[in-house]
Write a protein that holds these residues in place. Sequence first.
Motif, PDB file in Angstrom:
ATOM      1  N   ASP A  38       0.849  -1.186   0.000  1.00  0.00           N
ATOM      2  CA  ASP A  38       0.000   0.000   0.000  1.00  0.00           C
ATOM      3  C   ASP A  38       0.888   1.240   0.000  1.00  0.00           C
ATOM      4  O   ASP A  38       1.581   1.509   0.982  1.00  0.00           O
ATOM      5  CB  ASP A  38      -0.891  -0.010   1.241  1.00  0.00           C
ATOM      6  CG  ASP A  38      -1.835   1.178   1.302  1.00  0.00           C
ATOM      7  OD1 ASP A  38      -1.661   2.133   0.520  1.00  0.00           O
ATOM      8  OD2 ASP A  38      -2.761   1.154   2.140  1.00  0.00           O
ATOM      9  N   PRO A  39       0.899   2.020  -1.085  1.00  0.00           N
ATOM     10  CA  PRO A  39       1.796   3.182  -1.141  1.00  0.00           C
ATOM     11  C   PRO A  39       1.510   4.209  -0.053  1.00  0.00           C
ATOM     12  O   PRO A  39       2.443   4.865   0.435  1.00  0.00           O
ATOM     13  CB  PRO A  39       1.543   3.760  -2.544  1.00  0.00           C
ATOM     14  CG  PRO A  39       0.251   3.182  -2.990  1.00  0.00           C
ATOM     15  CD  PRO A  39       0.139   1.842  -2.338  1.00  0.00           C
ATOM     16  N   ALA A  40       0.263   4.349   0.347  1.00  0.00           N
ATOM     17  CA  ALA A  40      -0.060   5.310   1.404  1.00  0.00           C
ATOM     18  C   ALA A  40       0.539   4.868   2.736  1.00  0.00           C
ATOM     19  O   ALA A  40       1.041   5.693   3.515  1.00  0.00           O
ATOM     20  CB  ALA A  40      -1.582   5.463   1.528  1.00  0.00           C
ATOM     21  N   THR A  41       0.512   3.558   2.995  1.00  0.00           N
ATOM     22  CA  THR A  41       1.095   3.032   4.232  1.00  0.00           C
ATOM     23  C   THR A  41       2.611   3.223   4.234  1.00  0.00           C
ATOM     24  O   THR A  41       3.202   3.615   5.251  1.00  0.00           O
ATOM     25  CB  THR A  41       0.755   1.538   4.377  1.00  0.00           C
ATOM     26  OG1 THR A  41      -0.657   1.374   4.402  1.00  0.00           O
ATOM     27  CG2 THR A  41       1.337   0.975   5.660  1.00  0.00           C
ATOM     28  N   ALA A  42       3.237   2.961   3.092  1.00  0.00           N
ATOM     29  CA  ALA A  42       4.684   3.160   2.985  1.00  0.00           C
ATOM     30  C   ALA A  42       5.042   4.626   3.200  1.00  0.00           C
ATOM     31  O   ALA A  42       6.022   4.948   3.886  1.00  0.00           O
ATOM     32  CB  ALA A  42       5.179   2.684   1.623  1.00  0.00           C
ATOM     33  N   ALA A  43       4.246   5.525   2.631  1.00  0.00           N
ATOM     34  CA  ALA A  43       4.514   6.951   2.771  1.00  0.00           C
ATOM     35  C   ALA A  43       4.382   7.398   4.222  1.00  0.00           C
ATOM     36  O   ALA A  43       5.209   8.165   4.732  1.00  0.00           O
ATOM     37  CB  ALA A  43       3.568   7.748   1.880  1.00  0.00           C
ATOM     38  N   GLY A  44       3.342   6.912   4.924  1.00  0.00           N
ATOM     39  CA  GLY A  44       3.155   7.270   6.315  1.00  0.00           C
ATOM     40  C   GLY A  44       4.288   6.770   7.197  1.00  0.00           C
ATOM     41  O   GLY A  44       4.775   7.485   8.084  1.00  0.00           O
ATOM     42  N   ALA A  46       7.344   6.082   6.166  1.00  0.00           N
ATOM     43  CA  ALA A  46       8.552   6.825   5.799  1.00  0.00           C
ATOM     44  C   ALA A  46       8.566   8.207   6.440  1.00  0.00           C
ATOM     45  O   ALA A  46       9.611   8.671   6.905  1.00  0.00           O
ATOM     46  CB  ALA A  46       8.638   6.941   4.282  1.00  0.00           C
ATOM     47  N   ASP A  47       7.413   8.847   6.493  1.00  0.00           N
ATOM     48  CA  ASP A  47       7.340  10.160   7.126  1.00  0.00           C
ATOM     49  C   ASP A  47       7.652  10.063   8.616  1.00  0.00           C
ATOM     50  O   ASP A  47       8.348  10.919   9.177  1.00  0.00           O
ATOM     51  CB  ASP A  47       5.951  10.768   6.925  1.00  0.00           C
ATOM     52  CG  ASP A  47       5.702  11.208   5.489  1.00  0.00           C
ATOM     53  OD1 ASP A  47       6.692  11.360   4.738  1.00  0.00           O
ATOM     54  OD2 ASP A  47       4.529  11.386   5.119  1.00  0.00           O
ATOM     55  N   GLU A  48       7.137   9.008   9.255  1.00  0.00           N
ATOM     56  CA  GLU A  48       7.340   8.837  10.694  1.00  0.00           C
ATOM     57  C   GLU A  48       8.807   8.648  11.037  1.00  0.00           C
ATOM     58  O   GLU A  48       9.288   9.158  12.058  1.00  0.00           O
ATOM     59  CB  GLU A  48       6.519   7.647  11.196  1.00  0.00           C
ATOM     60  CG  GLU A  48       6.684   7.370  12.676  1.00  0.00           C
ATOM     61  CD  GLU A  48       5.871   6.173  13.140  1.00  0.00           C
ATOM     62  OE1 GLU A  48       6.040   5.765  14.316  1.00  0.00           O
ATOM     63  OE2 GLU A  48       5.067   5.630  12.349  1.00  0.00           O
ATOM     64  N   PHE A  49       9.535   7.925  10.179  1.00  0.00           N
ATOM     65  CA  PHE A  49      10.928   7.584  10.485  1.00  0.00           C
ATOM     66  C   PHE A  49      11.938   8.311   9.590  1.00  0.00           C
ATOM     67  O   PHE A  49      13.112   7.946   9.576  1.00  0.00           O
ATOM     68  CB  PHE A  49      11.122   6.068  10.378  1.00  0.00           C
ATOM     69  CG  PHE A  49      10.415   5.296  11.453  1.00  0.00           C
ATOM     70  CD1 PHE A  49      10.957   5.185  12.716  1.00  0.00           C
ATOM     71  CD2 PHE A  49       9.184   4.696  11.201  1.00  0.00           C
ATOM     72  CE1 PHE A  49      10.305   4.479  13.720  1.00  0.00           C
ATOM     73  CE2 PHE A  49       8.512   3.985  12.199  1.00  0.00           C
ATOM     74  CZ  PHE A  49       9.080   3.880  13.459  1.00  0.00           C
ATOM     75  N   ASP A  50      11.477   9.319   8.868  1.00  0.00           N
ATOM     76  CA  ASP A  50      12.370  10.112   8.014  1.00  0.00           C
ATOM     77  C   ASP A  50      13.142   9.233   7.032  1.00  0.00           C
ATOM     78  O   ASP A  50      14.367   9.336   6.889  1.00  0.00           O
ATOM     79  CB  ASP A  50      13.351  10.934   8.862  1.00  0.00           C
ATOM     80  CG  ASP A  50      12.639  11.924   9.778  1.00  0.00           C
ATOM     81  OD1 ASP A  50      11.681  12.559   9.319  1.00  0.00           O
ATOM     82  OD2 ASP A  50      13.047  12.039  10.949  1.00  0.00           O
ATOM     83  N   ILE A  51      12.428   8.354   6.350  1.00  0.00           N
ATOM     84  CA  ILE A  51      13.031   7.444   5.384  1.00  0.00           C
ATOM     85  C   ILE A  51      12.915   8.058   3.988  1.00  0.00           C
ATOM     86  O   ILE A  51      11.805   8.391   3.544  1.00  0.00           O
ATOM     87  CB  ILE A  51      12.327   6.070   5.422  1.00  0.00           C
ATOM     88  CG1 ILE A  51      12.389   5.480   6.835  1.00  0.00           C
ATOM     89  CG2 ILE A  51      12.955   5.114   4.421  1.00  0.00           C
ATOM     90  CD1 ILE A  51      11.567   4.227   7.021  1.00  0.00           C
ATOM     91  N   PRO A  52      14.014   8.203   3.279  1.00  0.00           N
ATOM     92  CA  PRO A  52      13.959   8.895   1.986  1.00  0.00           C
ATOM     93  C   PRO A  52      13.206   8.148   0.886  1.00  0.00           C
ATOM     94  O   PRO A  52      12.545   8.775   0.048  1.00  0.00           O
ATOM     95  CB  PRO A  52      15.430   9.082   1.612  1.00  0.00           C
ATOM     96  CG  PRO A  52      16.173   8.064   2.416  1.00  0.00           C
ATOM     97  CD  PRO A  52      15.400   7.893   3.681  1.00  0.00           C
ATOM     98  N   LEU A  53      13.298   6.823   0.871  1.00  0.00           N
ATOM     99  CA  LEU A  53      12.666   6.048  -0.195  1.00  0.00           C
ATOM    100  C   LEU A  53      11.459   5.304   0.340  1.00  0.00           C
ATOM    101  O   LEU A  53      11.571   4.501   1.270  1.00  0.00           O
ATOM    102  CB  LEU A  53      13.661   5.059  -0.797  1.00  0.00           C
ATOM    103  CG  LEU A  53      14.887   5.662  -1.493  1.00  0.00           C
ATOM    104  CD1 LEU A  53      15.847   4.563  -1.922  1.00  0.00           C
ATOM    105  CD2 LEU A  53      14.462   6.499  -2.690  1.00  0.00           C
ATOM    106  N   ARG A  54      10.306   5.543  -0.235  1.00  0.00           N
ATOM    107  CA  ARG A  54       9.082   4.814   0.116  1.00  0.00           C
ATOM    108  C   ARG A  54       8.605   4.111  -1.149  1.00  0.00           C
ATOM    109  O   ARG A  54       8.309   4.751  -2.158  1.00  0.00           O
ATOM    110  CB  ARG A  54       8.035   5.722   0.736  1.00  0.00           C
ATOM    111  CG  ARG A  54       7.527   6.906  -0.038  1.00  0.00           C
ATOM    112  CD  ARG A  54       8.401   8.151  -0.092  1.00  0.00           C
ATOM    113  NE  ARG A  54       8.981   8.585   1.162  1.00  0.00           N
ATOM    114  CZ  ARG A  54       8.420   9.485   1.989  1.00  0.00           C
ATOM    115  NH1 ARG A  54       7.237  10.016   1.687  1.00  0.00           N
ATOM    116  NH2 ARG A  54       9.038   9.883   3.071  1.00  0.00           N
ATOM    117  N   LEU A  55       8.633   2.764  -1.124  1.00  0.00           N
ATOM    118  CA  LEU A  55       8.452   1.960  -2.317  1.00  0.00           C
ATOM    119  C   LEU A  55       7.143   1.184  -2.280  1.00  0.00           C
ATOM    120  O   LEU A  55       6.753   0.649  -1.249  1.00  0.00           O
ATOM    121  CB  LEU A  55       9.617   0.979  -2.460  1.00  0.00           C
ATOM    122  CG  LEU A  55      11.017   1.621  -2.446  1.00  0.00           C
ATOM    123  CD1 LEU A  55      12.088   0.537  -2.431  1.00  0.00           C
ATOM    124  CD2 LEU A  55      11.213   2.546  -3.632  1.00  0.00           C
TER     125      LEU A  55
END
Length: 327
Positions: A38-44, A46-55
């Motif tokens: 789920d791209p929305a889950t990956a984005a959330g 990534a935002d929480e942990f400051d991860i540059p790549l959300r795949l």
Amino acid sequence: MTNNVRWGILGTGRIARDFATALRDTPGATLAAVASRDPATAAGFADEFDIPLRLEGYDSLAACPDVDLVYIGTPHAMHAENALSMLAGGKGVLCEKPFALNRGQAAQVVALARSRKVFLMEAMWTRFMPALDEVKRILASGVLGEVSQASADFGFVASGGPEARLFNPALGGGALLDVGIYPLSITAYLLGAVESVRAQAELGPTGVDLQTVFTLRHAGGALSTCACSLKARTPGLLTLSGRHGQLRLDAPFHRPPTLTLMLANAPARVIPTPYLGNGYVHEAMEAQRCWNEGLIESPAMTHEQTLHLMGVLDEIRAQTGVKYPGD
């Protein structure tokens, strides 16, 4: 190879969140990517942990050139498939326990890691906690005398309907694979390989085990009794008993804050065993050490040990009648 290891996280559930939190406290770790269906889950995440790549999608993580090691934190039934994909992409793999649904699946994963000469380790984090080093030191000192018995339990009250992960056979649900792996793995680590096992279980409406109790005979003759449950809050202790007394890994034994040494005719001695961060830091450090040294397995959690434990889990399920679609 580089001293700074770039991590990818596969999955965005609670265990993945715990591991991502640990990487913040892990020297030399960079959290580079997270992948979810789920791209929305990956984005959330990534935002929480400051991860540059959300795949989006797991295969995209396997193909990502900016990742060295992948932590697999997906449901049990997906572990083998996910590990095979990551290894095929040349990624080192730290796979959450249970390593797979059965020994056959586990053997496929190990075979690919060996053929590709890529690092692979089961994420049995307890083995890398400082407390286990202290336990091994105390046992080696001989202060307990011959250690011939152990007991260990891990039980909690699970919630959710039949489709929930812990009760769904399609997702590898049940007490044994979720928490029974802890007493099995740690008693085998401390007392030796399992030569025989006897098990009983209470199965739920979906066919998974709600609780399982099993006894083990270890190489060298020591015996252990182990219990796991999804319906009872058990003490969460592991006790090793020898001729001169006991050594207890205090609750929760899989992440023990202290050890208690109880010798005959002597007051109990409490030994603090602090750990870094939330505890997952130590297995991450070991995985990074192995990666940087070009190892394909950790001497503290070898491929053969993982396969051995998966075989014991298979035997326990055969005795108790728990079957999964992947069997």
